[in-house]
Design a protein around this motif. Sequence first.
Motif, PDB file in Angstrom:
ATOM      1  N   ASN A   1       0.842  -1.188   0.000  1.00 18.14           N
ATOM      2  CA  ASN A   1       0.000   0.000   0.000  1.00 18.14           C
ATOM      3  C   ASN A   1       0.882   1.244   0.000  1.00 18.14           C
ATOM      4  OD1 ASN A   1      -2.424   1.452   0.099  1.00 18.14           O
ATOM      5  ND2 ASN A   1      -2.381   1.557   2.331  1.00 18.14           N
ATOM      6  N   LYS A   2       0.343   2.340  -0.529  1.00 18.12           N
ATOM      7  CA  LYS A   2       1.115   3.598  -0.632  1.00 18.12           C
ATOM      8  C   LYS A   2       2.474   3.320  -1.291  1.00 18.12           C
ATOM      9  CE  LYS A   2       0.160   4.135   3.755  1.00 18.12           C
ATOM     10  NZ  LYS A   2       0.072   4.596   5.155  1.00 18.12           N
ATOM     11  N   TYR A   3       2.398   2.616  -2.419  1.00 14.71           N
ATOM     12  CA  TYR A   3       3.603   2.130  -3.093  1.00 14.71           C
ATOM     13  C   TYR A   3       4.509   3.269  -3.541  1.00 14.71           C
ATOM     14  CZ  TYR A   3       6.568   0.016  -6.651  1.00 14.71           C
ATOM     15  OH  TYR A   3       7.650  -0.377  -7.399  1.00 14.71           O
ATOM     16  N   ASP A   4       5.795   3.129  -3.214  1.00 13.51           N
ATOM     17  CA  ASP A   4       6.820   4.102  -3.606  1.00 13.51           C
ATOM     18  C   ASP A   4       7.944   3.342  -4.300  1.00 13.51           C
ATOM     19  OD1 ASP A   4       8.744   6.031  -3.901  1.00 13.51           O
ATOM     20  OD2 ASP A   4       8.905   6.538  -1.773  1.00 13.51           O
ATOM     21  N   SER A   5       8.061   3.548  -5.614  1.00 11.22           N
ATOM     22  CA  SER A   5       9.059   2.807  -6.389  1.00 11.22           C
ATOM     23  C   SER A   5      10.482   3.168  -6.005  1.00 11.22           C
ATOM     24  CB  SER A   5       8.851   3.066  -7.890  1.00 11.22           C
ATOM     25  OG  SER A   5       8.996   4.452  -8.180  1.00 11.22           O
TER      26      SER A   5
ATOM     27  N   TYR B   1      11.630   3.222  -2.985  1.00 12.78           N
ATOM     28  CA  TYR B   1      12.084   2.424  -1.843  1.00 12.78           C
ATOM     29  C   TYR B   1      12.335   0.995  -2.321  1.00 12.78           C
ATOM     30  CZ  TYR B   1      12.447   0.456   2.806  1.00 12.78           C
ATOM     31  OH  TYR B   1      12.917  -0.193   3.935  1.00 12.78           O
ATOM     32  N   LYS B   2      13.560   0.731  -2.754  1.00 14.07           N
ATOM     33  CA  LYS B   2      13.919  -0.536  -3.388  1.00 14.07           C
ATOM     34  C   LYS B   2      14.081  -1.675  -2.392  1.00 14.07           C
ATOM     35  CE  LYS B   2      14.297   1.291  -7.544  1.00 14.07           C
ATOM     36  NZ  LYS B   2      13.319   0.940  -8.608  1.00 14.07           N
ATOM     37  N   GLU B   3      14.394  -1.356  -1.145  1.00 13.90           N
ATOM     38  CA  GLU B   3      14.693  -2.402  -0.171  1.00 13.90           C
ATOM     39  C   GLU B   3      13.538  -3.378   0.021  1.00 13.90           C
ATOM     40  OE1 GLU B   3      15.332   0.726   0.116  1.00 13.90           O
ATOM     41  OE2 GLU B   3      17.319   1.100   0.975  1.00 13.90           O
ATOM     42  N   LEU B   4      12.303  -2.864  -0.031  1.00  9.82           N
ATOM     43  CA  LEU B   4      11.139  -3.730   0.166  1.00  9.82           C
ATOM     44  C   LEU B   4      11.041  -4.768  -0.944  1.00  9.82           C
ATOM     45  CD1 LEU B   4       8.500  -4.592   1.494  1.00  9.82           C
ATOM     46  CD2 LEU B   4       7.360  -2.692   0.328  1.00  9.82           C
ATOM     47  N   GLU B   5      11.115  -4.323  -2.180  1.00  7.33           N
ATOM     48  CA  GLU B   5      11.000  -5.262  -3.293  1.00  7.33           C
ATOM     49  C   GLU B   5      12.207  -6.185  -3.374  1.00  7.33           C
ATOM     50  OE1 GLU B   5       8.564  -3.621  -6.853  1.00  7.33           O
ATOM     51  OE2 GLU B   5       9.558  -1.883  -5.952  1.00  7.33           O
ATOM     52  N   ASP B   6      13.377  -5.701  -2.960  1.00  7.84           N
ATOM     53  CA  ASP B   6      14.552  -6.581  -2.901  1.00  7.84           C
ATOM     54  C   ASP B   6      14.310  -7.729  -1.918  1.00  7.84           C
ATOM     55  OD1 ASP B   6      15.873  -4.998  -4.719  1.00  7.84           O
ATOM     56  OD2 ASP B   6      17.059  -3.916  -3.223  1.00  7.84           O
TER      57      ASP B   6
END
Length: 274
Positions: free
Chosen positions: A214-218, A220-225
């Motif tokens: 939610n409230k996606y911020d591209s 902030y790479k650490e989350l998707e990593d």
Amino acid sequence: MVISVASGKGGTGKTTVSVNLAKSIDNSVYIDCDVEEPNGFLLLKPNINKVANIYKKLPQIDISKCNFCGKCKRVCEFNAIIKLADEILIVEEMCHSCGACAYFCPKKAISEIDKSIGVINSGFSGNCLCLEGVLHVGEISASPLIKELKKKIDRSKTTIIDAPPGTSCSMVETVKDSDFCILVTESTPFGLNDLTLAVEVIKNLNIPFGVVINKYDSNYKELEDYLNSNNINTLLKIPFDKNIAELYSKGSLLIENNNYKELFVTLFSAIERY
């Protein structure tokens, strides 16, 4: 199908995902198990047609029959019984209503009485059956009320269960036995930290799961990593959008906007494939 919606921390948008998913599915059931602070009904606005009191069992000592042998204290694994020289005290907040003290009392000096711990409200929002548990102020154990709510589950219908935030006993009680769990997080360091805790809980419960950001911020790479390195499926990315904030601030469902409704229809389709 029973789908639980949980999060490692509060404020990630767990209830937003729960209510919009429930309303995007025909003839679904929404159950708010966040009994200490339920707020799904603020968005669903159901017509409440039933209020049921929920009780737990508490031991009651008949001192005239008691010989103060102390067996009730010994069998209470929750330390809810205190034995004095001429008195037996019950610590209500610590009692788990297991009934062991009454069962093992050799003098049958212990009976059980009902104590109201909360209520279950139910009604319909359109064709969505909505239930919420509301724990009485001062009650410290949410699990008994959550168990009563889960007895209402009809597995012939798609049921969305809104879990308490965090990874406490009440969250575990809510999500266990689900067919699938959605973990809602946000693109922040705090969101990632608490997501890792929730992931471990769900893995230990052996429940299939996926993540909604939610409230996606591209940026902030650490989350998707983290998600990619652990082979965790990202089910949906909800944009950090002013329009969403405005709808929420008005107490409106996101699916009232057709652009967002498609997001939740797609989300349910992705879960059905598991």
